[in-house]
Write an enzyme that holds these catalytic residues in place. Structure first.
Site, short mmCIF file in Angstrom:
data_model
loop_
_atom_site.label_atom_id
_atom_site.label_comp_id
_atom_site.label_asym_id
_atom_site.label_seq_id
_atom_site.Cartn_x
_atom_site.Cartn_y
_atom_site.Cartn_z
CG HIS A 1 -5.29 -2.48 -0.41
ND1 HIS A 1 -3.89 -2.28 -1.94
CD2 HIS A 1 -5.39 -1.70 0.71
CE1 HIS A 1 -3.39 -0.99 -0.88
NE2 HIS A 1 -4.28 -0.70 0.53
CD GLU B 1 -2.48 -2.70 -4.54
OE1 GLU B 1 -3.53 -3.10 -4.05
OE2 GLU B 1 -1.67 -1.51 -3.79
CB SER C 1 -0.74 -0.09 1.08
OG SER C 1 -1.32 1.01 1.37
#
Length: 285
Positions: free
Chosen positions: A262, A197, A106
């Protein structure tokens, strides 16, 4: 990479972690036979979305990395703020401390990029033990790679652009890669297989970020693209159609629906090693 009995650090380079979640994360790592040191950054006096001031978070990461007892630094969670502290790190001191293992995903995509550029170390794009999507499968996948699993092989849902490719694995979270364009630590996709992503981004925002990377020349020389989860980003068919529209013209093999990012059960993927795309699978090691 590490062994039972080793010491690892839990760091918070981005968002804050509730004490009970940090305790639970530390307890789980300890159940693997590890000794855990927590570096929490404290609390920011005004900006509640940060785990302490930039100076405190940088100092904590620095202390964790240079501690001779610490073999690995694991990000407890993402959130926001990693980029804010990068210029406060003493890279000479980090380099002198020798290579360590770093794991997270992330927002800490920025740290993956910086550690690769400054220290040349392999890092792990992984689930995080105090993160929203952490579960038993993500834990098992991180533990296996931390303790020396040499090969990671993941099957895609679909080969959007078929073909074979080989290159150094890089990338991670799309938002961080797009916002890092022009920053000194940002590595390009030249000669690489790029992981992408994101989470909770509208399709038009994904379009804008991909377009920024394309127009900046970031994708020049890319050899392959591996697409992970797009949780909360709208209808999967819409995201699929968009990435095919924007990235398909690059003409490189592109896989859709790999189990990283995620999502529950997120895979752990080493960055900075050679990976291959073949027969609808991503393999490294």
């Amino acid at each position: 990479m590490i062994r039972p009995g080793d010491t690892v650090a839990l760091a918070t380079p981005a968002g804050p972690v509730a004490p009970e979640r940090l305790d639970a994360a530390a307890a789980e790592l300890e159940s693997w036979g590890l000794t855990v040191k927590a570096f929490t950054g404290g609390a920011h006096p005004r900006l509640g979305y940060l785990a302490g001031t930039d100076e405190a978070r940088a100092a904590d990461f620095q202390a964790a990395w240079v501690d001779p007892a610490v073999r690995a630094v694991i990000a407890a969670r993402g959130g926001y703020g990693t980029q804010r502290m990068l210029d406060l790190l003493d890279w000479d001191e980090l380099r002198a401390a020798g290579p360590k293992v770093f794991a997270g995903s992330s927002d800490v995509t920025a740290l993956h990029q910086a550690l690769a550029a400054e220290l040349g170390v392999v890092t792990l794009f992984s689930g995080m033990p105090a993160g929203t999507y952490w579960d038993a499968e993500a834990a098992d996948r991180l533990r296996s790679v931390l303790f020396g699993q040499s090969t990671v092989e993941l099957a895609a849902e679909e080969a959007l652009v078929p073909g074979d490719a080989s290159g150094v694995l890089t990338g991670g979270n799309l938002s961080l890669l797009a916002s890092g364009v022009g920053a000194p630590e940002q590595r390009s996709a030249d000669g690489a297989i790029v992981l992408l992503e994101d989470v909770s981004e509208a399709v038009y925002r994904i379009d804008r970020m991909l377009t920024q990377l394309l127009r900046s020349g970031w994708f020049a020389g890319v050899r392959g693209i591996a697409l992970g989860s797009w949780t909360g980003c709208g209808a999967p068919e819409s995201v699929r159609g968009l990435v095919l529209d924007r990235l398909g013209p690059l003409g490189v093999p592109m896989l859709w629906g790999l189990p990283f990012g995620h999502r529950p059960g997120a895979a752990t993927i080493p960055l900075g090693v050679t990976g291959t795309i073949s027969a609808g699978r991503l393999r490294c090691g």
